[in-house]
Design a protein around this motif. Sequence first.
Motif, short mmCIF file in Angstrom:
data_model
loop_
_atom_site.label_atom_id
_atom_site.label_comp_id
_atom_site.label_asym_id
_atom_site.label_seq_id
_atom_site.Cartn_x
_atom_site.Cartn_y
_atom_site.Cartn_z
N GLU A 102 0.82 -1.21 0.00
CA GLU A 102 0.00 0.00 0.00
C GLU A 102 0.86 1.26 0.00
OE1 GLU A 102 -2.55 -0.35 3.34
OE2 GLU A 102 -3.89 -1.84 2.42
N ASN A 103 1.93 1.26 0.78
CA ASN A 103 2.80 2.45 0.84
C ASN A 103 3.51 2.69 -0.49
OD1 ASN A 103 2.98 3.79 3.64
ND2 ASN A 103 3.01 1.61 4.14
N PHE A 104 3.98 1.62 -1.13
CA PHE A 104 4.63 1.79 -2.43
C PHE A 104 3.64 2.27 -3.49
CE2 PHE A 104 7.74 -1.71 -0.97
CZ PHE A 104 8.55 -0.76 -0.39
N GLU A 105 2.42 1.76 -3.45
CA GLU A 105 1.40 2.21 -4.41
C GLU A 105 1.03 3.66 -4.18
OE1 GLU A 105 -0.84 -2.07 -5.30
OE2 GLU A 105 -1.67 -0.65 -3.84
N LEU A 106 0.90 4.06 -2.91
CA LEU A 106 0.60 5.46 -2.61
C LEU A 106 1.75 6.38 -3.02
CD1 LEU A 106 -1.09 5.09 0.91
CD2 LEU A 106 -2.19 5.74 -1.23
N ALA A 107 2.97 5.92 -2.84
CA ALA A 107 4.13 6.71 -3.28
C ALA A 107 4.12 6.91 -4.78
CB ALA A 107 5.42 6.02 -2.83
N LEU A 108 3.73 5.87 -5.51
CA LEU A 108 3.66 5.98 -6.97
C LEU A 108 2.52 6.91 -7.39
CD1 LEU A 108 5.34 4.82 -9.25
CD2 LEU A 108 3.68 2.98 -9.49
N GLU A 109 1.43 6.92 -6.64
CA GLU A 109 0.35 7.86 -6.93
C GLU A 109 0.76 9.30 -6.63
OE1 GLU A 109 -3.14 6.72 -4.87
OE2 GLU A 109 -3.38 4.80 -5.92
N ALA A 110 1.53 9.48 -5.55
CA ALA A 110 1.97 10.83 -5.19
C ALA A 110 2.96 11.39 -6.20
CB ALA A 110 2.59 10.82 -3.79
N ASP A 111 3.84 10.54 -6.70
CA ASP A 111 4.85 10.98 -7.67
C ASP A 111 5.05 9.86 -8.68
OD1 ASP A 111 6.86 12.15 -9.08
OD2 ASP A 111 8.36 12.07 -7.50
N ASN A 112 4.39 9.99 -9.81
CA ASN A 112 4.41 8.93 -10.81
C ASN A 112 5.78 8.77 -11.47
OD1 ASN A 112 3.05 6.89 -12.33
ND2 ASN A 112 3.05 8.25 -14.09
N SER A 113 6.65 9.77 -11.34
CA SER A 113 7.98 9.70 -11.94
C SER A 113 9.02 9.12 -10.99
CB SER A 113 8.43 11.10 -12.39
OG SER A 113 8.53 11.98 -11.27
N ASN A 114 8.63 8.69 -9.81
CA ASN A 114 9.57 8.17 -8.82
C ASN A 114 9.98 6.76 -9.20
OD1 ASN A 114 10.57 6.95 -6.22
ND2 ASN A 114 10.17 9.02 -5.53
N THR A 115 11.24 6.56 -9.52
CA THR A 115 11.73 5.24 -9.94
C THR A 115 11.90 4.29 -8.77
OG1 THR A 115 14.03 6.01 -9.80
CG2 THR A 115 12.91 6.24 -11.92
N HIS A 116 12.19 4.82 -7.56
CA HIS A 116 12.36 3.94 -6.40
C HIS A 116 11.06 3.23 -6.05
CE1 HIS A 116 16.32 5.62 -5.83
NE2 HIS A 116 15.83 6.83 -5.74
#
Length: 318
Positions: A102-116
């Motif tokens: 859930e945290n990784f998915e939320l991070a991707l939603e917050a910043d779609n360009s984040n490669t980590h």
Amino acid sequence: MLQLHSSTFNNNIKTEYRKAISSQTQSLRETMLRQLFAKSTAKYATFSFIQFNPHREMHSRNKKAMELIAKGWSALKEVDRVIDYCELNDKRLIPLLRAAKENFELALEADNSNTHARYWLSKLHLKYHVPGACKAVGAALLVEAADMGDKDAQYELGCRLRVENDYVQSDQQAFYYLEKAVDQLHPGALYLLGAVYLTGDCVKKDISSALWCFHRASEKGHAGAAIAYGSLLLRGAQVPECLTKFSSKRGSAAKRTKKNVDHPAGNPVEMAKEQFRIAATAGCDLGLKWLQRLEEVERLLSESNSTDGVPQSNMAVL
């Protein structure tokens, strides 16, 4: 009659005076209001520019994404800590895995360009028994992260492509992503590329390139690269000139003099010892065993020299 006319005249004068004063006051009030409105508009415009600055908004999104990645990473590390002592599908691991996902998915939603976020989410799908895991989704995220320049994703993808499969030219693709990770000095990619050059697997065998890769990975604390580098030095491999020039230019003259006294560049045993110490510092037992073996050989040589009086080469005994 004259008195009445005089009072009427005075009243008219007073009325006109009041009108003039009132009009001046109104004009002054309007001027002040205009000035206040202009100042407030300028302040609001400045505030709006600061608030909606795209760079500031991007930094805010990236910061939020990194905070979420840190939470997911902590949950995943807790899973790694106990996963060797329980079953892969243990129900006690499900809450941690779900929290990480859930945290990784939320991070991707917050910043779609984040490669980590892409890399860690792909790793979660490919490696762990997380609810809702999908190998195809994990592979797609891994390829996206590698193409976007994440060095960990490039190394992971290069390793996975080296496994035998039915895809055409998988070795060339693996070598391509490994080189991309090496350009960013990823220690694991440096070590693997050094092994590729050492064995001549899918590339031309090149000992100098292998030594360069092992050297750079060893500088970053990679234990396997340090062991490989030290072993090659003991076998008589020649250090590439680019490494000797690079090391000679680093540090002050006093430090270089002291380093040359303690670890002569022409003494492969001392250079190998330094590499084995790096491996031992990284927690590698093999580095400690190599150091113990070298100390034992040096002790035997000193005893033999003192008995026979004939100096022997350390390399010959090893």
